[in-house]
Design a protein around this motif. Structure first.
Motif, PDB file in Angstrom:
ATOM      1  N   ASP A 224       0.817  -1.212   0.000  1.00 30.53           N
ATOM      2  CA  ASP A 224       0.000   0.000   0.000  1.00 30.53           C
ATOM      3  C   ASP A 224       0.850   1.261   0.000  1.00 30.53           C
ATOM      4  OD1 ASP A 224      -2.460  -1.299  -0.051  1.00 30.53           O
ATOM      5  OD2 ASP A 224      -2.380  -1.645   2.124  1.00 30.53           O
ATOM      6  N   GLU A 225       2.024   1.172  -0.560  1.00 26.29           N
ATOM      7  CA  GLU A 225       2.895   2.323  -0.835  1.00 26.29           C
ATOM      8  C   GLU A 225       3.641   2.844   0.375  1.00 26.29           C
ATOM      9  OE1 GLU A 225       0.587   5.241  -2.975  1.00 26.29           O
ATOM     10  OE2 GLU A 225       0.691   4.034  -4.794  1.00 26.29           O
ATOM     11  N   ALA A 226       3.536   2.205   1.523  1.00 20.47           N
ATOM     12  CA  ALA A 226       4.312   2.630   2.680  1.00 20.47           C
ATOM     13  C   ALA A 226       5.729   2.064   2.576  1.00 20.47           C
ATOM     14  CB  ALA A 226       3.652   2.162   3.966  1.00 20.47           C
ATOM     15  N   GLY A 227       6.647   2.671   3.323  1.00 27.28           N
ATOM     16  CA  GLY A 227       8.024   2.213   3.319  1.00 27.28           C
ATOM     17  C   GLY A 227       8.954   3.301   3.809  1.00 27.28           C
ATOM     18  N   ASN A 228      10.223   3.203   3.431  1.00 29.46           N
ATOM     19  CA  ASN A 228      11.231   4.146   3.905  1.00 29.46           C
ATOM     20  C   ASN A 228      12.192   4.506   2.770  1.00 29.46           C
ATOM     21  OD1 ASN A 228      10.767   4.147   7.011  1.00 29.46           O
ATOM     22  ND2 ASN A 228      10.836   1.976   6.472  1.00 29.46           N
ATOM     23  N   TRP A 229      12.689   5.736   2.838  1.00 28.71           N
ATOM     24  CA  TRP A 229      13.679   6.217   1.881  1.00 28.71           C
ATOM     25  C   TRP A 229      15.085   5.983   2.424  1.00 28.71           C
ATOM     26  CZ3 TRP A 229      12.627   7.742  -2.960  1.00 28.71           C
ATOM     27  CH2 TRP A 229      11.329   8.166  -3.261  1.00 28.71           C
TER      28      TRP A 229
ATOM     29  N   ARG B  30       4.979  25.853 -11.696  1.00 22.62           N
ATOM     30  CA  ARG B  30       6.163  25.532 -10.907  1.00 22.62           C
ATOM     31  C   ARG B  30       5.689  24.838  -9.633  1.00 22.62           C
ATOM     32  NH1 ARG B  30      10.057  25.413 -14.065  1.00 22.62           N
ATOM     33  NH2 ARG B  30      11.451  25.431 -12.250  1.00 22.62           N
ATOM     34  N   PHE B  31       6.465  23.852  -9.168  1.00 25.13           N
ATOM     35  CA  PHE B  31       6.037  23.108  -7.987  1.00 25.13           C
ATOM     36  C   PHE B  31       7.253  22.477  -7.314  1.00 25.13           C
ATOM     37  CE2 PHE B  31       5.363  20.879 -11.977  1.00 25.13           C
ATOM     38  CZ  PHE B  31       6.078  19.706 -11.832  1.00 25.13           C
ATOM     39  N   ASN B  32       7.105  22.214  -6.023  1.00 23.69           N
ATOM     40  CA  ASN B  32       8.169  21.603  -5.232  1.00 23.69           C
ATOM     41  C   ASN B  32       8.054  20.081  -5.258  1.00 23.69           C
ATOM     42  OD1 ASN B  32       9.731  23.741  -4.197  1.00 23.69           O
ATOM     43  ND2 ASN B  32       8.156  24.209  -2.664  1.00 23.69           N
ATOM     44  N   ALA B  33       9.155  19.417  -5.538  1.00 24.88           N
ATOM     45  CA  ALA B  33       9.250  17.977  -5.302  1.00 24.88           C
ATOM     46  C   ALA B  33       9.710  17.777  -3.863  1.00 24.88           C
ATOM     47  CB  ALA B  33      10.241  17.343  -6.267  1.00 24.88           C
ATOM     48  N   ARG B  34       9.307  16.661  -3.262  1.00 25.11           N
ATOM     49  CA  ARG B  34       9.722  16.331  -1.896  1.00 25.11           C
ATOM     50  C   ARG B  34       9.550  14.830  -1.705  1.00 25.11           C
ATOM     51  NH1 ARG B  34       7.045  20.194   1.567  1.00 25.11           N
ATOM     52  NH2 ARG B  34       6.413  21.375  -0.259  1.00 25.11           N
ATOM     53  N   PHE B  35      10.352  14.259  -0.817  1.00 27.20           N
ATOM     54  CA  PHE B  35      10.274  12.831  -0.544  1.00 27.20           C
ATOM     55  C   PHE B  35       9.167  12.581   0.483  1.00 27.20           C
ATOM     56  CE2 PHE B  35      14.749  13.467  -1.818  1.00 27.20           C
ATOM     57  CZ  PHE B  35      14.801  12.582  -2.889  1.00 27.20           C
ATOM     58  N   THR B  36       8.047  12.031   0.017  1.00 27.96           N
ATOM     59  CA  THR B  36       6.925  11.769   0.916  1.00 27.96           C
ATOM     60  C   THR B  36       7.056  10.380   1.536  1.00 27.96           C
ATOM     61  OG1 THR B  36       5.425  10.706  -0.678  1.00 27.96           O
ATOM     62  CG2 THR B  36       5.513  13.123  -0.681  1.00 27.96           C
ATOM     63  N   ALA B  37       6.182  10.089   2.496  1.00 24.11           N
ATOM     64  CA  ALA B  37       6.223   8.800   3.190  1.00 24.11           C
ATOM     65  C   ALA B  37       5.625   7.668   2.354  1.00 24.11           C
ATOM     66  CB  ALA B  37       5.472   8.918   4.516  1.00 24.11           C
ATOM     67  N   PHE B  38       5.062   7.987   1.190  1.00 27.08           N
ATOM     68  CA  PHE B  38       4.378   6.975   0.390  1.00 27.08           C
ATOM     69  C   PHE B  38       4.968   6.870  -1.016  1.00 27.08           C
ATOM     70  CE2 PHE B  38       1.455   8.144   3.722  1.00 27.08           C
ATOM     71  CZ  PHE B  38       1.053   6.907   4.191  1.00 27.08           C
ATOM     72  N   ARG B  39       6.278   6.864  -1.100  1.00 28.57           N
ATOM     73  CA  ARG B  39       7.076   6.612  -2.302  1.00 28.57           C
ATOM     74  C   ARG B  39       6.936   7.645  -3.402  1.00 28.57           C
ATOM     75  NH1 ARG B  39       5.425   0.756  -4.397  1.00 28.57           N
ATOM     76  NH2 ARG B  39       4.966   0.554  -2.199  1.00 28.57           N
ATOM     77  N   HIS B  40       5.945   8.545  -3.298  1.00 23.91           N
ATOM     78  CA  HIS B  40       5.792   9.580  -4.314  1.00 23.91           C
ATOM     79  C   HIS B  40       6.631  10.797  -3.966  1.00 23.91           C
ATOM     80  CE1 HIS B  40       2.644   7.061  -5.783  1.00 23.91           C
ATOM     81  NE2 HIS B  40       1.943   7.182  -4.662  1.00 23.91           N
ATOM     82  N   LEU B  41       6.782  11.681  -4.936  1.00 21.95           N
ATOM     83  CA  LEU B  41       7.550  12.898  -4.713  1.00 21.95           C
ATOM     84  C   LEU B  41       6.668  14.133  -4.827  1.00 21.95           C
ATOM     85  CD1 LEU B  41       9.773  10.662  -5.750  1.00 21.95           C
ATOM     86  CD2 LEU B  41      11.254  12.663  -5.639  1.00 21.95           C
ATOM     87  N   ALA B  42       5.424  13.992  -4.359  1.00 22.13           N
ATOM     88  CA  ALA B  42       4.454  15.084  -4.239  1.00 22.13           C
ATOM     89  C   ALA B  42       3.858  15.518  -5.568  1.00 22.13           C
ATOM     90  CB  ALA B  42       5.045  16.276  -3.488  1.00 22.13           C
ATOM     91  N   PHE B  43       4.018  14.712  -6.597  1.00 24.98           N
ATOM     92  CA  PHE B  43       3.252  14.878  -7.838  1.00 24.98           C
ATOM     93  C   PHE B  43       3.397  13.585  -8.629  1.00 24.98           C
ATOM     94  CE2 PHE B  43       7.432  15.775  -9.430  1.00 24.98           C
ATOM     95  CZ  PHE B  43       7.417  15.528 -10.793  1.00 24.98           C
ATOM     96  N   PHE B  44       2.574  13.443  -9.669  1.00 18.48           N
ATOM     97  CA  PHE B  44       2.540  12.210 -10.451  1.00 18.48           C
ATOM     98  C   PHE B  44       2.915  12.543 -11.896  1.00 18.48           C
ATOM     99  CE2 PHE B  44      -0.319  11.751  -6.878  1.00 18.48           C
ATOM    100  CZ  PHE B  44       0.078  10.533  -6.338  1.00 18.48           C
ATOM    101  N   PRO B  45       4.164  12.265 -12.291  1.00 17.89           N
ATOM    102  CA  PRO B  45       4.640  12.731 -13.598  1.00 17.89           C
ATOM    103  C   PRO B  45       3.861  12.187 -14.784  1.00 17.89           C
ATOM    104  CG  PRO B  45       6.221  11.216 -12.580  1.00 17.89           C
ATOM    105  CD  PRO B  45       5.225  11.573 -11.535  1.00 17.89           C
ATOM    106  N   GLU B  46       3.305  10.978 -14.663  1.00 21.01           N
ATOM    107  CA  GLU B  46       2.552  10.434 -15.798  1.00 21.01           C
ATOM    108  C   GLU B  46       1.321  11.266 -16.140  1.00 21.01           C
ATOM    109  OE1 GLU B  46       1.174   8.433 -12.037  1.00 21.01           O
ATOM    110  OE2 GLU B  46       3.120   8.886 -12.960  1.00 21.01           O
ATOM    111  N   GLN B  47       0.882  12.111 -15.183  1.00 22.07           N
ATOM    112  CA  GLN B  47      -0.279  12.957 -15.440  1.00 22.07           C
ATOM    113  C   GLN B  47       0.021  14.091 -16.422  1.00 22.07           C
ATOM    114  OE1 GLN B  47      -3.487  12.657 -14.538  1.00 22.07           O
ATOM    115  NE2 GLN B  47      -2.988  10.669 -13.623  1.00 22.07           N
ATOM    116  N   ALA B  48       1.262  14.239 -16.835  1.00 19.65           N
ATOM    117  CA  ALA B  48       1.596  15.291 -17.804  1.00 19.65           C
ATOM    118  C   ALA B  48       0.765  15.167 -19.072  1.00 19.65           C
ATOM    119  CB  ALA B  48       3.091  15.256 -18.130  1.00 19.65           C
ATOM    120  N   ALA B  49       0.404  13.947 -19.465  1.00 17.42           N
ATOM    121  CA  ALA B  49      -0.447  13.775 -20.648  1.00 17.42           C
ATOM    122  C   ALA B  49      -1.818  14.399 -20.433  1.00 17.42           C
ATOM    123  CB  ALA B  49      -0.570  12.284 -20.982  1.00 17.42           C
ATOM    124  N   ASN B  50      -2.365  14.257 -19.226  1.00 16.28           N
ATOM    125  CA  ASN B  50      -3.636  14.922 -18.916  1.00 16.28           C
ATOM    126  C   ASN B  50      -3.461  16.424 -18.753  1.00 16.28           C
ATOM    127  OD1 ASN B  50      -5.690  12.971 -18.987  1.00 16.28           O
ATOM    128  ND2 ASN B  50      -5.194  12.209 -16.940  1.00 16.28           N
TER     129      ASN B  50
END
Length: 295
Positions: A69-74, A92-112
């Motif tokens: 379920d996307e939990a874990g550690n960096w 413009r937006f900030n990337a950051r290492f979140t607790a759920f493996r994402h970096l605060a945005f979803f790059p594949e959404q660029a198509a949308n």
């Protein structure tokens, strides 16, 4: 008068841009670049071998999952930045290492994002509602294209990050709401509010600020029906995106067709994916979508 469903699915491929790229993938992982940071994240769909194994030692951060379920550690090779600035188009937006493996945005959404930018630019100051808006990149793309955006998310932290991203982008034409999406849409329906475009990107599971439980399969149909009520007579679009192994673009398309059966237009549907930057060009499918667009 019902909308027409596209006969075949689309594969919307996101390729790398200046601030992001899928460098390589394989053995259940993907190597990505986020600005100056090289990141390894788990991706079970990568059943093949890496094409460029010699590049993986360049990673500055690796996410080790603890469950499905996307939990874990960096793990980091050196002290990481708390945030660092990236961009797509005028957002413009900030990337950051979140607790759920994402970096605060979803790059594949660029198509949308590209599709939304075009849809908004074709209208004169449309009103757009972004539900489950997270850190706001889609909101900023729409606002930069000229929309008056209402951004709704149940997480106060996520909305705070979205506000920071708006400040980075120099964008002010967004209204920020911390609330359960269903409660907000129900209230807007009672008020008779109308929007020219709605973005709906719900999680598989979540909780609202007052403990409300969200379940994708149980709750999405009713929310889509409420969103259909909020569309103005001259509305332009309704976009639904979902991350869940058991859902499909076809299912989302038929849900839109059922709830929008009094409207003309076209519903396209399919899958969003990332494309490797190397010569092999392997592709990873990551989410499913359906989009109604007015005739």
């Amino acid at each position: 008068m019902a909308p027409r469903l596209a006969d075949t699915p689309q594969i919307l491929r996101t390729r790398g841009w200046a601030d992001y790229g899928l460098v390589d993938s394989g053995d259940g992982r993907k190597l990505e670049r986020y600005g100056a940071q090289k990141v390894i994240r788990p991706e079970p769909q990568c059943l093949w071998r890496p094409a460029q194994p010699e590049l993986w030692h360049q990673a500055t951060a690796t996410f080790d999952p603890s469950d499905e379920d996307e939990a874990g550690n960096w793990r980091f090779t050196s002290k990481p930045p708390e945030t660092w600035e990236l961009g797509w188009g005028r957002a413009r937006f900030n990337a950051r290492f979140t607790a759920f493996r994402h970096l605060a945005f979803f790059p594949e959404q660029a198509a949308n994002w590209e599709w939304l930018e075009q849809a908004v630019s074709a209208r004169e100051r449309p009103r757009v509602l972004n539900l489950f808006g997270y850190t706001g990149v889609a909101s900023l793309v729409c606002a930069a294209a000229g929309a008056e955006v209402t951004h709704v998310d149940a997480s106060k932290k996520a909305v705070g990050w979205a506000r920071e991203n708006a400040a980075l982008s120099g964008i002010e034409n967004v209204r920020w709401i911390v609330e359960d999406a269903r409660k907000y849409v129900q209230r807007e329906a009672r008020r008779g509010s109308r929007y020219h475009g709605i973005i709906l990107d719900p999680p598989k599971y979540g909780r609202g600020p007052d403990g409300q439980v969200w379940r994708l399969f149980e709750d999405t149909p009713a929310l889509v029906e409420l969103c259909a009520e909020l569309l103005a007579d001259d509305a332009a679009f309704l976009l639904v995106n979902a991350y869940a192994a058991r859902i499909s673009g076809m299912a989302l398309a038929h849900l839109l067709a059922d709830r929008l059966k009094e409207r003309e237009g076209v519903i396209d549907w399919g899958e969003l994916g990332l494309v490797e930057e190397g010569a092999r060009g392997a592709e990873i499918g990551l989410s499913f979508f359906a989009r109604w667009c007015a005739a």
